[in-house]
Write an enzyme that holds these catalytic residues in place. Structure first.
Site, short mmCIF file in Angstrom:
data_model
loop_
_atom_site.label_atom_id
_atom_site.label_comp_id
_atom_site.label_asym_id
_atom_site.label_seq_id
_atom_site.Cartn_x
_atom_site.Cartn_y
_atom_site.Cartn_z
N LYS A 96 0.69 -0.99 0.20
CA LYS A 96 -0.13 0.22 0.27
C LYS A 96 0.93 0.96 -0.34
O LYS A 96 1.83 1.27 0.87
CB LYS A 96 -0.93 -0.01 0.99
CG LYS A 96 -1.76 -0.97 1.35
CD LYS A 96 -2.78 -1.36 2.24
CE LYS A 96 -4.16 0.33 2.30
NZ LYS A 96 -4.09 0.16 3.81
C1 E4P Z 1 -7.84 0.68 4.83
O1 E4P Z 1 -7.03 0.06 5.17
C2 E4P Z 1 -7.84 2.12 5.07
O2 E4P Z 1 -6.51 2.56 5.56
C3 E4P Z 1 -8.96 2.02 6.05
O3 E4P Z 1 -10.36 1.12 5.47
C4 E4P Z 1 -9.28 3.71 6.56
O4 E4P Z 1 -9.86 3.31 7.45
P1 E4P Z 1 -10.79 4.23 8.74
O5 E4P Z 1 -11.03 5.54 8.11
O6 E4P Z 1 -11.99 3.46 9.49
O7 E4P Z 1 -9.68 4.80 9.84
#
Ligand code: E4P
Length: 225
Positions: free
Chosen positions: A86
């Site tokens: 990522k």
């Molecule tokens: C994916 O891994 C994203 O980083 C994550 O879904 C972010 O989610 P949040 O906004 O609940 O922290």
């Protein structure tokens, strides 16, 4: 549409994987930090639970292209299987994406708030883009609309990059996103269980059980009538 679990908690993962058709796991630095233990141990434990074929998305921390590349190399050297690196859509992240792709990495462009960010990353050939639905909603944006625009853009421009919608806080967002045409969503354990369960389902089953028992008795099922 694929379902992934947005969690690095091994107990939650084991429980969810036994019951739900998960295509993999996503993590980010906050999710990892919540576990408060060694980063590589966490990723290796997740890999051991999900096996080599399910997706594991792990995020780099480097803030420069060079550090992003080093982070990616280190993660790949320690974590096998179907691994997605990522990379946030920062300026340095965009610089790193084509290099990572040339070096054979699978890449998920993350922290996406606009269709333009997703389009740029997709043109570098990343495998997934991850728009943040709830975080967009929280700034008075329209998370679902952004995801729909991204999926439409990829289709119009014949881009093979898939959309992995992330950041959910309620079932309404999940339902709307499921109609937006994205290929995958990642949700936390709390949301996953809420998708699966319903009080009225439980009430219906309770009624069925009670009617059945009043005639056939306690402890009687189909197999032991
Ligand atoms: C994916 O891994 C994203 O980083 C994550 O879904 C972010 O989610 P949040 O906004 O609940 O922290």
């Amino acid at each position: 549409m694929l379902f992934l679990l947005d969690s690095a908690n091994i107990k939650e993962l084991e429980k969810a994987q036994e019951i739900f058709p998960l295509a993999g796991v996503t993590t980010n630095p906050s999710i990892i930090a919540k576990e408060n233990r060694n980063f590589f141990d966490i990723l290796q434990d997740i890999r051991a639970v999900i096996g080599p074929d399910r997706m594991l998305h792990a995020q780099v921390l480097g803030e420069t292209c060079e550090d992003i590349l080093k982070d990616a190399e280190t993660i790949r050297s320690r974590i096998g299987g179907e691994l997605y690196i990522k990379v946030p859509v920062t300026i340095e992240g965009y610089r790193a994406m084509p290099i990572l792709k040339q070096r054979g990495y699978k890449v998920t462009a993350t922290a996406i708030y606009t269709p333009g960010q997703a389009l740029l990353a997709a043109q570098w050939g990343v495998d997934f883009t991850a728009p943040y639905v709830n975080r967009i909603d929280n700034i008075s944006g329209m998370g679902v609309t952004v995801v729909k625009m991204i999926t439409d853009l990829f289709s119009i421009h014949h881009l093979s990059t898939r959309v992995l919608a992330a950041s959910f806080k309620n079932l309404h967002q999940v339902n709307e996103i499921s109609l937006a045409g994205c290929q995958a969503i990642t949700v936390g354990p709390d949301i996953l269980w809420k998708i699966a369960e319903h009080t009225l389902t439980d009430m219906s089953i309770h009624q069925f059980q009670s009617d059945w028992k009043s005639v056939y008795g306690d402890g009687k099922f189909v197999y032991n009538l």
